[in-house]
Design a protein around this motif. Structure first.
Motif, PDB file in Angstrom:
ATOM      1  N   PHE A  83       0.795  -0.846   0.017  1.00  0.00           N
ATOM      2  CA  PHE A  83      -0.005  -0.025   0.271  1.00  0.00           C
ATOM      3  C   PHE A  83       0.952   1.441   0.303  1.00  0.00           C
ATOM      4  O   PHE A  83       0.707   2.069  -1.011  1.00  0.00           O
ATOM      5  N   GLN A  84       2.090   0.826   1.330  1.00  0.00           N
ATOM      6  CA  GLN A  84       2.844   2.987   1.118  1.00  0.00           C
ATOM      7  C   GLN A  84       3.390   2.821   0.069  1.00  0.00           C
ATOM      8  O   GLN A  84       3.743   3.794  -0.859  1.00  0.00           O
ATOM      9  N   LEU A  85       4.042   1.754  -1.470  1.00  0.00           N
ATOM     10  CA  LEU A  85       4.848   1.908  -2.098  1.00  0.00           C
ATOM     11  C   LEU A  85       3.572   2.331  -3.218  1.00  0.00           C
ATOM     12  O   LEU A  85       4.541   2.991  -3.712  1.00  0.00           O
ATOM     13  N   THR A  86       2.855   1.981  -3.196  1.00  0.00           N
ATOM     14  CA  THR A  86       2.229   2.331  -4.430  1.00  0.00           C
ATOM     15  C   THR A  86       1.486   3.972  -3.993  1.00  0.00           C
ATOM     16  O   THR A  86       1.018   4.595  -5.143  1.00  0.00           O
ATOM     17  N   LEU A  87       1.154   3.997  -3.171  1.00  0.00           N
ATOM     18  CA  LEU A  87       0.961   5.123  -2.722  1.00  0.00           C
ATOM     19  C   LEU A  87       2.271   6.280  -3.034  1.00  0.00           C
ATOM     20  O   LEU A  87       1.783   7.944  -3.266  1.00  0.00           O
ATOM     21  N   VAL A  88       2.902   6.072  -2.611  1.00  0.00           N
ATOM     22  CA  VAL A  88       4.236   7.184  -3.118  1.00  0.00           C
ATOM     23  C   VAL A  88       4.292   7.924  -4.768  1.00  0.00           C
ATOM     24  O   VAL A  88       4.617   8.936  -4.792  1.00  0.00           O
ATOM     25  N   CYS A  89       3.844   6.389  -5.684  1.00  0.00           N
ATOM     26  CA  CYS A  89       3.552   7.129  -7.064  1.00  0.00           C
ATOM     27  C   CYS A  89       3.417   7.811  -6.933  1.00  0.00           C
ATOM     28  O   CYS A  89       3.154   8.897  -7.873  1.00  0.00           O
ATOM     29  N   PHE A  90       1.833   8.347  -6.162  1.00  0.00           N
ATOM     30  CA  PHE A  90       1.113   9.393  -6.143  1.00  0.00           C
ATOM     31  C   PHE A  90       1.029  10.670  -5.497  1.00  0.00           C
ATOM     32  O   PHE A  90       0.604  11.682  -5.929  1.00  0.00           O
ATOM     33  N   LEU A  91       1.804  10.332  -3.977  1.00  0.00           N
ATOM     34  CA  LEU A  91       1.711  11.646  -3.341  1.00  0.00           C
ATOM     35  C   LEU A  91       3.390  12.559  -3.600  1.00  0.00           C
ATOM     36  O   LEU A  91       3.319  13.119  -2.926  1.00  0.00           O
ATOM     37  N   ILE A  92       4.213  12.105  -3.946  1.00  0.00           N
ATOM     38  CA  ILE A  92       5.321  12.775  -4.067  1.00  0.00           C
ATOM     39  C   ILE A  92       5.100  13.364  -5.453  1.00  0.00           C
ATOM     40  O   ILE A  92       6.243  15.078  -4.746  1.00  0.00           O
ATOM     41  N   PRO A  93       4.479  13.941  -6.521  1.00  0.00           N
ATOM     42  CA  PRO A  93       4.697  14.590  -7.667  1.00  0.00           C
ATOM     43  C   PRO A  93       3.525  15.564  -6.509  1.00  0.00           C
ATOM     44  O   PRO A  93       3.839  16.739  -6.945  1.00  0.00           O
ATOM     45  N   LEU A  94       2.298  15.441  -6.054  1.00  0.00           N
ATOM     46  CA  LEU A  94       2.178  16.297  -5.182  1.00  0.00           C
ATOM     47  C   LEU A  94       2.415  17.121  -4.561  1.00  0.00           C
ATOM     48  O   LEU A  94       2.097  18.093  -4.529  1.00  0.00           O
ATOM     49  N   ILE A  95       3.130  16.615  -3.702  1.00  0.00           N
ATOM     50  CA  ILE A  95       4.168  17.353  -2.391  1.00  0.00           C
ATOM     51  C   ILE A  95       5.330  18.403  -3.229  1.00  0.00           C
ATOM     52  O   ILE A  95       5.050  19.143  -2.557  1.00  0.00           O
ATOM     53  N   ALA A  96       5.520  17.683  -4.040  1.00  0.00           N
ATOM     54  CA  ALA A  96       6.447  18.421  -5.294  1.00  0.00           C
ATOM     55  C   ALA A  96       5.769  19.648  -5.696  1.00  0.00           C
ATOM     56  O   ALA A  96       6.195  20.860  -5.266  1.00  0.00           O
ATOM     57  N   TRP A  97       4.196  19.838  -6.413  1.00  0.00           N
ATOM     58  CA  TRP A  97       3.911  20.329  -6.689  1.00  0.00           C
ATOM     59  C   TRP A  97       2.749  21.219  -5.913  1.00  0.00           C
ATOM     60  O   TRP A  97       3.201  22.664  -6.295  1.00  0.00           O
ATOM     61  N   TRP A  98       2.808  21.641  -4.674  1.00  0.00           N
ATOM     62  CA  TRP A  98       2.105  21.942  -3.832  1.00  0.00           C
ATOM     63  C   TRP A  98       2.748  22.494  -2.512  1.00  0.00           C
ATOM     64  O   TRP A  98       2.862  23.746  -2.599  1.00  0.00           O
ATOM     65  N   LEU A  99       3.801  21.966  -2.578  1.00  0.00           N
ATOM     66  CA  LEU A  99       5.034  23.226  -2.014  1.00  0.00           C
ATOM     67  C   LEU A  99       6.532  23.529  -2.768  1.00  0.00           C
ATOM     68  O   LEU A  99       6.950  24.188  -2.233  1.00  0.00           O
ATOM     69  N   ASP A 100       6.027  23.221  -3.803  1.00  0.00           N
ATOM     70  CA  ASP A 100       7.118  23.908  -5.076  1.00  0.00           C
ATOM     71  C   ASP A 100       8.609  23.396  -4.424  1.00  0.00           C
ATOM     72  O   ASP A 100       9.438  24.434  -4.878  1.00  0.00           O
ATOM     73  N   ILE A 101       8.942  22.458  -5.373  1.00  0.00           N
ATOM     74  CA  ILE A 101       9.700  21.607  -4.715  1.00  0.00           C
ATOM     75  C   ILE A 101      10.252  20.212  -5.719  1.00  0.00           C
ATOM     76  O   ILE A 101       9.094  20.737  -6.658  1.00  0.00           O
ATOM     77  N   THR A 102      11.144  20.238  -5.844  1.00  0.00           N
ATOM     78  CA  THR A 102      12.115  18.973  -6.968  1.00  0.00           C
ATOM     79  C   THR A 102      11.380  17.725  -6.042  1.00  0.00           C
ATOM     80  O   THR A 102      11.080  17.412  -5.001  1.00  0.00           O
ATOM     81  N   LEU A 103      11.277  16.738  -6.595  1.00  0.00           N
ATOM     82  CA  LEU A 103      10.640  15.527  -7.094  1.00  0.00           C
ATOM     83  C   LEU A 103      11.468  14.999  -5.272  1.00  0.00           C
ATOM     84  O   LEU A 103      11.608  13.913  -4.523  1.00  0.00           O
ATOM     85  N   LEU A 104      13.144  15.181  -5.973  1.00  0.00           N
ATOM     86  CA  LEU A 104      13.579  14.900  -4.813  1.00  0.00           C
ATOM     87  C   LEU A 104      13.464  14.986  -3.839  1.00  0.00           C
ATOM     88  O   LEU A 104      13.437  14.544  -2.435  1.00  0.00           O
ATOM     89  N   GLN A 105      13.161  16.324  -3.431  1.00  0.00           N
ATOM     90  CA  GLN A 105      13.145  17.294  -2.414  1.00  0.00           C
ATOM     91  C   GLN A 105      11.601  16.556  -1.444  1.00  0.00           C
ATOM     92  O   GLN A 105      11.557  16.513  -0.046  1.00  0.00           O
ATOM     93  N   ALA A 106      10.640  16.357  -2.309  1.00  0.00           N
ATOM     94  CA  ALA A 106       9.722  16.191  -2.193  1.00  0.00           C
ATOM     95  C   ALA A 106      10.011  14.062  -1.452  1.00  0.00           C
ATOM     96  O   ALA A 106       9.385  13.901  -0.770  1.00  0.00           O
ATOM     97  N   LEU A 107      10.414  13.668  -2.175  1.00  0.00           N
ATOM     98  CA  LEU A 107      11.282  12.216  -1.591  1.00  0.00           C
ATOM     99  C   LEU A 107      11.030  12.760  -0.029  1.00  0.00           C
ATOM    100  O   LEU A 107      10.714  10.775   0.917  1.00  0.00           O
ATOM    101  N   LEU A 108      12.314  13.355   0.093  1.00  0.00           N
ATOM    102  CA  LEU A 108      13.366  13.299   1.041  1.00  0.00           C
ATOM    103  C   LEU A 108      12.093  13.171   2.244  1.00  0.00           C
ATOM    104  O   LEU A 108      12.215  12.728   3.437  1.00  0.00           O
ATOM    105  N   LEU A 109      11.319  14.607   2.514  1.00  0.00           N
ATOM    106  CA  LEU A 109      10.476  15.105   2.901  1.00  0.00           C
ATOM    107  C   LEU A 109       9.455  14.030   2.885  1.00  0.00           C
ATOM    108  O   LEU A 109       9.152  13.457   4.215  1.00  0.00           O
TER     109      LEU A 109
END
Length: 172
Positions: A83-109
């Protein structure tokens, strides 16, 4: 409790707790106020809720096809991690977009959540099953005539009928 009602109660409780923890953690990690992190947490909870229902539907369909339908620790770990691994595929781009950060920064967060959520999911699922009983997909042998269609009746290991967790005496 079975079916759609079970899924809605499950997801509702899961996401309310997740929202509270997620908002607090995101606020602490980003240094942003709740005015920024709470809407993000709502969007994350919405995406997670929709995926949770879909994922559990798919997982239970898979579970019904297994020779053993027992909810072992291994099966619970598989559920939580998948569940968590598949959910991350949706959330990382959302977090990056919302906080205006890179995908790598969103992944680290999101790493905090990537580590925390499988443990939370495992514990929540275990507690939910203890409180509400197992879903019909995890009940091996329904007893005919005892609510088998809704998963309420099962056979105990000794062959005695069990309904709602209580042994059923022999009927005339």
């Amino acid at each position: 409790m079975q079916g759609l009602k079970r899924k809605l109660v499950y997801v509702g409780g899961y996401e309310v707790i997740g929202f509270a923890v997620g908002t607090a953690v995101m606020t602490a990690l980003t240094g942003s106020g709740p005015a920024t992190t709470a809407p993000l947490a709502i969007m994350i909870a919405t995406v997670a809720s929709l995926w949770n229902v879909a994922f559990n539907y798919l997982f239970e369909a898979w579970e019904r096809q297994q020779v053993s339908r027992e909810r072992t620790v291994g099966r619970r770990v598989l559920h939580a991690v998948a569940f968590q691994l598949t959910l991350v595929c949706f959330l990382i781009p959302l977090i990056a977009w919302w906080l205006d950060i890179t995908l790598l920064q969103a992944l680290l967060l999101d790493l905090v959540f990537i580590v925390y959520i499988p443990f939370y999911t495992f514990g929540y699922n275990w507690a939910f099953d203890k409180v509400f009983g197992l879903p019909s997909s995890a009940i091996a042998d329904p007893v005919p005539g005892d609510g088998a269609g809704d998963g309420a009746g099962v056979m105990a290991e000794d062959g005695a009928a069990v309904v709602g967790g209580e042994p059923v005496s022999e009927r005339p």
